[in-house]
Scaffold this motif. Structure first.
Motif, PDB file in Angstrom:
ATOM      1  N   UNK A   1       5.683   8.271  -6.135  1.00  0.00           N
ATOM      2  CA  UNK A   1       5.493   9.716  -6.250  1.00  0.00           C
ATOM      3  C   UNK A   1       6.660  10.474  -5.619  1.00  0.00           C
ATOM      4  N   UNK A   2       7.122  10.002  -4.472  1.00  0.00           N
ATOM      5  CA  UNK A   2       8.257  10.632  -3.798  1.00  0.00           C
ATOM      6  C   UNK A   2       9.519  10.536  -4.648  1.00  0.00           C
ATOM      7  N   UNK A   3       9.735   9.383  -5.270  1.00  0.00           N
ATOM      8  CA  UNK A   3      10.905   9.214  -6.139  1.00  0.00           C
ATOM      9  C   UNK A   3      10.839  10.178  -7.320  1.00  0.00           C
ATOM     10  N   UNK A   4       9.645  10.348  -7.881  1.00  0.00           N
ATOM     11  CA  UNK A   4       9.483  11.263  -9.011  1.00  0.00           C
ATOM     12  C   UNK A   4       9.773  12.702  -8.589  1.00  0.00           C
ATOM     13  N   UNK A   5       9.223  13.118  -7.469  1.00  0.00           N
ATOM     14  CA  UNK A   5       9.463  14.478  -6.971  1.00  0.00           C
ATOM     15  C   UNK A   5      10.940  14.702  -6.672  1.00  0.00           C
TER      16      UNK A   5
ATOM     17  N   UNK B   1      12.597   5.690 -14.394  1.00  0.00           N
ATOM     18  CA  UNK B   1      13.203   4.464 -13.851  1.00  0.00           C
ATOM     19  C   UNK B   1      13.050   4.425 -12.327  1.00  0.00           C
ATOM     20  N   UNK B   2      13.299   5.538 -11.669  1.00  0.00           N
ATOM     21  CA  UNK B   2      13.164   5.592 -10.219  1.00  0.00           C
ATOM     22  C   UNK B   2      11.726   5.361  -9.777  1.00  0.00           C
TER      23      UNK B   2
ATOM     24  N   UNK C   1       0.814  -1.217   0.000  1.00  0.00           N
ATOM     25  CA  UNK C   1       0.000   0.000   0.000  1.00  0.00           C
ATOM     26  C   UNK C   1       0.851   1.273   0.000  1.00  0.00           C
ATOM     27  N   UNK C   2       2.117   1.173   0.376  1.00  0.00           N
ATOM     28  CA  UNK C   2       3.006   2.339   0.399  1.00  0.00           C
ATOM     29  C   UNK C   2       3.695   2.578  -0.941  1.00  0.00           C
ATOM     30  N   UNK C   3       3.639   1.616  -1.851  1.00  0.00           N
ATOM     31  CA  UNK C   3       4.372   1.711  -3.108  1.00  0.00           C
ATOM     32  C   UNK C   3       3.979   2.923  -3.958  1.00  0.00           C
ATOM     33  N   UNK C   4       2.692   3.227  -4.166  1.00  0.00           N
ATOM     34  CA  UNK C   4       2.368   4.419  -4.965  1.00  0.00           C
ATOM     35  C   UNK C   4       2.929   5.713  -4.362  1.00  0.00           C
TER      36      UNK C   4
END
Length: 90
Positions: free
Chosen positions: A67-71, A85-86, A60-63
């Motif tokens: 989003x955090x990796x993208x930011x 990729x991240x 449940x934490x994956x999305x």
């Protein structure tokens, strides 16, 4: 000294690590995971980095992590491909 355990030795001689992206579900339950982490905490630590710290990430934490990796990638000026990729890791 305890007697050798052929099954344990065979396991250690034939085990292989797998990239995280090749792992599939279902993930171990908490009850299944606890003895694995207990055993992992007893492995040699040549860097003397004890105590061990394990981070268990629930599906449940994956999305939110994606989003955090993208930011993070955007705020650090990474290329679109690196950001994708991240994000895809989660």
């Amino acid at each position: 000294m305890p007697a050798p355990n052929p099954a344990a030795l065979d396991f250690l001689l034939t085990r292989r690590s797998r990239p995280a992206k090749t792992l599939t579900g279902p993930a171990p339950t908490r009850a299944e995971l606890e003895p694995m982490l207990t055993a992992a905490a007893r492995t040699p630590d040549h860097g003397k980095l004890e105590p061990w710290r394990f981070i268990v990430i629930k599906k449940s934490a994956m999305p939110r992590l994606a989003e955090t990796a993208e930011k993070f990638g955007q705020s650090n000026g990474l290329h679109h491909e690196q950001i994708a990729k991240g994000r895809a890791q989660f």
